[in-house]
Design a protein around this motif. Structure first.
Motif, short mmCIF file in Angstrom:
data_model
loop_
_atom_site.label_atom_id
_atom_site.label_comp_id
_atom_site.label_asym_id
_atom_site.label_seq_id
_atom_site.Cartn_x
_atom_site.Cartn_y
_atom_site.Cartn_z
N LEU A 33 0.95 -34.36 3.27
CA LEU A 33 -0.30 -34.52 4.10
C LEU A 33 0.20 -34.19 5.33
CD1 LEU A 33 -1.54 -37.97 2.76
CD2 LEU A 33 -2.29 -35.88 1.87
N SER A 34 -0.74 -33.28 5.95
CA SER A 34 -0.72 -33.05 7.33
C SER A 34 -1.60 -34.08 8.21
CB SER A 34 -1.11 -31.46 7.91
OG SER A 34 -0.42 -30.60 7.31
N THR A 35 -1.03 -34.56 9.17
CA THR A 35 -1.77 -35.91 9.93
C THR A 35 -1.90 -35.44 11.37
OG1 THR A 35 0.35 -37.09 10.14
CG2 THR A 35 -1.28 -37.63 8.50
N PRO A 36 -2.67 -35.92 12.30
CA PRO A 36 -2.79 -35.53 13.61
C PRO A 36 -1.58 -35.50 14.53
CG PRO A 36 -4.44 -36.94 13.04
CD PRO A 36 -3.48 -37.14 11.84
N GLY A 37 -1.49 -34.57 15.40
CA GLY A 37 -0.62 -34.37 16.31
C GLY A 37 0.68 -33.95 15.68
N ASN A 38 0.60 -32.96 14.83
CA ASN A 38 1.71 -32.20 14.19
C ASN A 38 2.85 -33.11 13.53
OD1 ASN A 38 0.99 -29.64 15.44
ND2 ASN A 38 1.91 -30.17 17.34
N THR A 39 1.91 -34.27 13.13
CA THR A 39 2.65 -35.00 12.26
C THR A 39 2.37 -34.86 10.76
OG1 THR A 39 1.16 -36.85 12.54
CG2 THR A 39 3.12 -36.81 13.94
N TYR A 40 3.11 -35.41 9.85
CA TYR A 40 3.01 -35.50 8.30
C TYR A 40 3.53 -36.54 7.73
CZ TYR A 40 8.00 -33.83 7.79
OH TYR A 40 9.25 -34.00 8.11
N LEU A 41 3.07 -36.78 6.45
CA LEU A 41 3.36 -37.86 5.62
C LEU A 41 3.81 -37.07 4.44
CD1 LEU A 41 0.96 -40.76 6.21
CD2 LEU A 41 3.33 -40.28 7.06
N ALA A 42 4.90 -37.39 3.24
CA ALA A 42 5.04 -36.79 2.23
C ALA A 42 5.84 -37.67 1.39
CB ALA A 42 6.09 -35.49 2.46
N ALA A 43 5.54 -37.48 0.09
CA ALA A 43 6.37 -38.44 -0.88
C ALA A 43 6.69 -37.73 -2.18
CB ALA A 43 5.30 -39.52 -1.33
N ASP A 44 8.03 -37.85 -2.40
CA ASP A 44 8.66 -36.98 -3.54
C ASP A 44 9.16 -37.95 -4.82
OD1 ASP A 44 9.90 -34.30 -4.80
OD2 ASP A 44 11.27 -35.84 -4.99
N PHE A 45 8.63 -37.92 -6.05
CA PHE A 45 8.78 -38.71 -6.98
C PHE A 45 9.64 -38.01 -8.12
CE2 PHE A 45 7.93 -40.92 -11.10
CZ PHE A 45 8.39 -41.80 -11.08
N LYS A 46 10.79 -38.58 -8.52
CA LYS A 46 11.46 -38.28 -9.80
C LYS A 46 11.78 -39.18 -10.86
CE LYS A 46 13.97 -34.21 -7.49
NZ LYS A 46 13.50 -34.73 -6.33
N LEU A 47 11.42 -38.67 -12.13
CA LEU A 47 12.10 -39.67 -13.17
C LEU A 47 13.10 -39.20 -13.79
CD1 LEU A 47 10.69 -42.02 -14.71
CD2 LEU A 47 9.74 -40.33 -16.34
N LEU A 48 14.40 -39.92 -13.20
CA LEU A 48 15.83 -39.34 -13.83
C LEU A 48 16.53 -40.39 -14.75
CD1 LEU A 48 16.97 -38.52 -10.11
CD2 LEU A 48 15.94 -36.95 -11.66
#
Length: 285
Positions: free
Chosen positions: A205-220
């Motif tokens: 997700l791009s958020t205000p002020g050139n910031t971002y949030l991201a999540a990566d999930f793996k089933l290992l």
């Protein structure tokens, strides 16, 4: 091992030889945008651990060797190393463990016209890769003449870790967000009693002020030392919040905070369940 590496290099060279010369100029502006929060994505990053004296040093990148005129298909290569360094006095960083990866990838992108979904683009990437891992001098006690923490490793030290795999990713994106789903199959692995399948999903997700949030999930898969094989799966998360330095003209540089929880990304510790936070700098070439 050498035969497998030679075979994969032969595939790369044969594929390169079939690319039309007029359309084969390499570019780091890849058709498929690299995943932001996946800790196994080739990248340049310096990420000190906040809760222990370790530092992650990643050196690598993906490059498209060919893109078609329409910008809908591409062929490229991946090279990456992921190092786990110890932080010690006098500005020394002994290397505890390192992973090496190289391979080829095929990607495509398609605009979605009049889609009922809140996305305007579909993209996909297929990777054929080799990865190996090794303990280094930082994991060896020179005074005692022995490997450190050998009793904690179910295979003894040193042991061989090698994998060849196919990784498939499908993504839907819009201007300010992207979601993706992936699957990985190991067609060869050492140690060999490892489940060949793993799954992946994520959101950016791009958020205000050139910031971002991201999540990566793996089933290992999880290694069971008593059974001497993987016998279950565990969810592995990498959560990332970051700030792109676009305001100072460094749009390819980001400051990022990561929270990692799950099975170690390092092959020498693939049997370990880890939890830690990092804060550092990532460069997107």
């Amino acid at each position: 091992m050498l035969k497998k590496i030679t075979s994969l290099l032969a595939v790369i060279l044969l594929t390169l030889s079939s690319i039309p010369a007029a359309q084969s100029a390499p570019t780091l502006d890849t058709l498929f945008e690299p995943l932001v929060a996946d800790p196994m994505e080739p990248r340049i990053a310096v990420m000190p651990w906040l809760d222990d004296d370790y530092l992650q040093l990643d050196i690598g990148s993906s490059a498209d060797l060919y893109q078609n005129d329409d910008g809908t298909m591409a062929f490229g290569i991946d090279f990456g190393t992921w190092s786990l360094l110890q932080r010690s006095s006098n500005f020394k960083f002994p290397v505890d463990a390192i992973d090496y990866m190289f391979g080829v990838n095929f990607s495509m992108k398609q605009q979605l016209e009049e889609s009922p979904l809140p996305f305007d683009e579909f993209s996909a990437r297929i990777r054929l890769s080799h990865i190996s891992a090794h303990f280094e001098d930082g994991h060896y006690d020179e005074e005692a003449g022995e490997w450190m923490h050998e009793e904690a490793c179910p295979f003894g030290i040193p042991f061989t870790y090698s994998r060849e795999f196919i990784n498939i990713l499908l993504a839907l994106s819009a201007e300010d967000y992207r979601v993706y789903l992936g699957y990985q199959y190991l067609w060869h692995t050492i140690p060999d009693e490892i489940n060949r399948h793993s799954l992946q999903a994520g959101v950016e997700l791009s958020t205000p002020g050139n910031t971002y949030l991201a999540a990566d999930f793996k089933l290992l898969p999880v290694w069971d030392n008593d059974l001497e094989k993987t016998d279950s799966f565990k969810g592995t998360w990498n959560l990332q919040a970051g700030w792109r330095l676009t305001a100072i003209g460094a749009e390819n540089v980001r400051i990022a905070y990561n929270y990692f929880n799950g099975m170690s990304r390092h092959g020498m510790y693939f049997y370990n369940d880890e939890s830690y936070s990092t804060l550092g700098v990532i460069v997107d070439l």
